[in-house]
Design a protein around this motif. Sequence first.
Motif, PDB file in Angstrom:
ATOM      1  N   ARG A 322       0.811  -1.220   0.000  1.00 59.98           N
ATOM      2  CA  ARG A 322       0.000   0.000   0.000  1.00 59.98           C
ATOM      3  C   ARG A 322       0.844   1.269   0.000  1.00 59.98           C
ATOM      4  O   ARG A 322       0.325   2.353  -0.273  1.00 59.98           O
ATOM      5  N   ASP A 323       2.133   1.172   0.299  1.00 59.17           N
ATOM      6  CA  ASP A 323       3.007   2.341   0.193  1.00 59.17           C
ATOM      7  C   ASP A 323       3.350   2.647  -1.254  1.00 59.17           C
ATOM      8  O   ASP A 323       3.812   3.754  -1.566  1.00 59.17           O
ATOM      9  N   VAL A 324       3.115   1.676  -2.136  1.00 56.90           N
ATOM     10  CA  VAL A 324       3.423   1.836  -3.565  1.00 56.90           C
ATOM     11  C   VAL A 324       2.154   1.848  -4.411  1.00 56.90           C
ATOM     12  O   VAL A 324       2.008   2.648  -5.336  1.00 56.90           O
ATOM     13  N   VAL A 325       1.212   0.967  -4.094  1.00 60.72           N
ATOM     14  CA  VAL A 325      -0.040   0.868  -4.849  1.00 60.72           C
ATOM     15  C   VAL A 325      -0.967   2.006  -4.412  1.00 60.72           C
ATOM     16  O   VAL A 325      -1.321   2.103  -3.234  1.00 60.72           O
ATOM     17  N   THR A 326      -1.349   2.857  -5.363  1.00 60.09           N
ATOM     18  CA  THR A 326      -2.176   4.012  -5.021  1.00 60.09           C
ATOM     19  C   THR A 326      -3.633   3.851  -5.448  1.00 60.09           C
ATOM     20  O   THR A 326      -4.499   4.590  -4.964  1.00 60.09           O
ATOM     21  N   ARG A 327      -3.884   2.900  -6.338  1.00 63.38           N
ATOM     22  CA  ARG A 327      -5.260   2.719  -6.821  1.00 63.38           C
ATOM     23  C   ARG A 327      -5.438   1.300  -7.335  1.00 63.38           C
ATOM     24  O   ARG A 327      -4.529   0.746  -7.961  1.00 63.38           O
ATOM     25  N   VAL A 328      -6.619   0.733  -7.071  1.00 58.01           N
ATOM     26  CA  VAL A 328      -7.019  -0.545  -7.663  1.00 58.01           C
ATOM     27  C   VAL A 328      -8.378  -0.312  -8.310  1.00 58.01           C
ATOM     28  O   VAL A 328      -9.350   0.020  -7.620  1.00 58.01           O
ATOM     29  N   THR A 329      -8.448  -0.477  -9.625  1.00 55.60           N
ATOM     30  CA  THR A 329      -9.678  -0.211 -10.370  1.00 55.60           C
ATOM     31  C   THR A 329     -10.194  -1.494 -11.002  1.00 55.60           C
ATOM     32  O   THR A 329      -9.462  -2.183 -11.721  1.00 55.60           O
ATOM     33  N   LEU A 330     -11.456  -1.819 -10.729  1.00 51.44           N
ATOM     34  CA  LEU A 330     -12.130  -2.950 -11.375  1.00 51.44           C
ATOM     35  C   LEU A 330     -12.586  -2.499 -12.764  1.00 51.44           C
ATOM     36  O   LEU A 330     -13.152  -1.418 -12.914  1.00 51.44           O
ATOM     37  N   TRP A 331     -12.378  -3.351 -13.779  1.00 54.19           N
ATOM     38  CA  TRP A 331     -12.729  -2.946 -15.138  1.00 54.19           C
ATOM     39  C   TRP A 331     -14.189  -3.310 -15.436  1.00 54.19           C
ATOM     40  O   TRP A 331     -14.493  -4.245 -16.154  1.00 54.19           O
ATOM     41  N   GLY A 332     -15.070  -2.507 -14.840  1.00 52.72           N
ATOM     42  CA  GLY A 332     -16.499  -2.720 -14.960  1.00 52.72           C
ATOM     43  C   GLY A 332     -17.133  -2.691 -13.585  1.00 52.72           C
ATOM     44  O   GLY A 332     -16.438  -2.709 -12.554  1.00 52.72           O
ATOM     45  N   VAL A 333     -18.459  -2.647 -13.566  1.00 51.75           N
ATOM     46  CA  VAL A 333     -19.188  -2.577 -12.302  1.00 51.75           C
ATOM     47  C   VAL A 333     -19.805  -3.936 -11.964  1.00 51.75           C
ATOM     48  O   VAL A 333     -19.580  -4.476 -10.890  1.00 51.75           O
ATOM     49  N   THR A 334     -20.574  -4.503 -12.888  1.00 52.68           N
ATOM     50  CA  THR A 334     -21.163  -5.827 -12.687  1.00 52.68           C
ATOM     51  C   THR A 334     -20.689  -6.769 -13.784  1.00 52.68           C
ATOM     52  O   THR A 334     -20.157  -6.334 -14.806  1.00 52.68           O
ATOM     53  N   ASP A 335     -20.931  -8.056 -13.575  1.00 57.13           N
ATOM     54  CA  ASP A 335     -20.564  -9.050 -14.592  1.00 57.13           C
ATOM     55  C   ASP A 335     -21.214  -8.757 -15.943  1.00 57.13           C
ATOM     56  O   ASP A 335     -20.645  -9.046 -16.992  1.00 57.13           O
TER      57      ASP A 335
END
Length: 378
Positions: A322-335
């Motif tokens: 978490r000191d390096v990773v600033t964002r985690v984005t899911l590619w979409g909202v639902t299946d």
Amino acid sequence: MSMRRKVALAASAAFIATLATATAQDPTSLKDAYKGAFVVGAAINNAQITGQDSRGDAIISEQFDSISPENVLKWERVHPEPGTYAFDLPDKYVAFGEKHHMFIVGHCLVWHSQVPGWVFRDDKGNFVDRDTLLKRMHDHIQTVVGRYKGRIQSWDVVNEALNEDGTLRQSPWLKIIGEDYIEKAFQYAHEADPQAQLTYNDYSLENETKRKGALALITKLKAEGIPVTSVGLQGHLGLQWPSVETEDVTISDFAKLGVKVVVSELDIDVLPPATQQQTADVSLKVEQNAKLNPYAGGLPQSVQQELAKRYADLFGVFLKHRDVVTRVTLWGVTDADSWRNDWPVKGRTSYPLLFDRNGQPKPAFHEVVRIGKSTEAR
């Protein structure tokens, strides 16, 4: 009312009050579970941007504190013809993010795909020269990034510039401009908005050979003073690939270069692989085959649990860094929103995200929240 009934009602009320208090105190959304570690985002589509998908919008506003545009800021959409820009949907996209106080991402400025043919050719159909294409790139970036200066916080500047062997992809950008097209793109983006975070974004960087190419590229750019803020690991992953250890090493390798890491397009494929190659190349097409679409009627619970564990394991790695990773984005909202439903096999039914086709949280969602809330992980 009997004394027993009164006692039962009192006990029930006390239980409900306790549950309500616990629910209020404990974070139950993705963004709350990872508050202080990194932002959690979703890629959103036209229907969500325009308010036509109210169910999706409710999930986005409740669960996420960052958004990426699935398509509206790609060149073919925002700049379809010379001198013609289509800013209606991008404006709505940015307004959506601002309304919900989100970290807003721009995706993407320079890519070999989804670029109108006119960008690379003159009015006679011949390829343009280096100076012409550089001017077109410059004007596009200045116009698009400049319009949202101070409003879009991060841009995917160059997308998927590498082959699987780590060499530079023979795209029209490379063939016409040369290897420094990447440097120029970052320079132009920085000039247009000096405060914006600038990302090199690619898939399958967990593959060692390709990762070495990306590490060499970032090292070269940094040595030349090019303002690269972060590397985007797209994160189009599977149930088995890559291993948790490989994901850990990949993040560590880029961190050593002094750049941040974002997981920019996360989804996890539960279907049988349609090709032996680990790729997210949108141009790949594979013929339909019933064996490649085994869960058309629904995902078995055993696979749901496997997916949940996989997500939990990966988010554990992201939290570790978490000191390096600033964002985690899911590619979409639902299946139902996922691009994987039709790639690389038309008509496949895929289950790669945290919310099902009805907008309900899957076991994977609860596991991801659990990991984020874990005091041990903090």
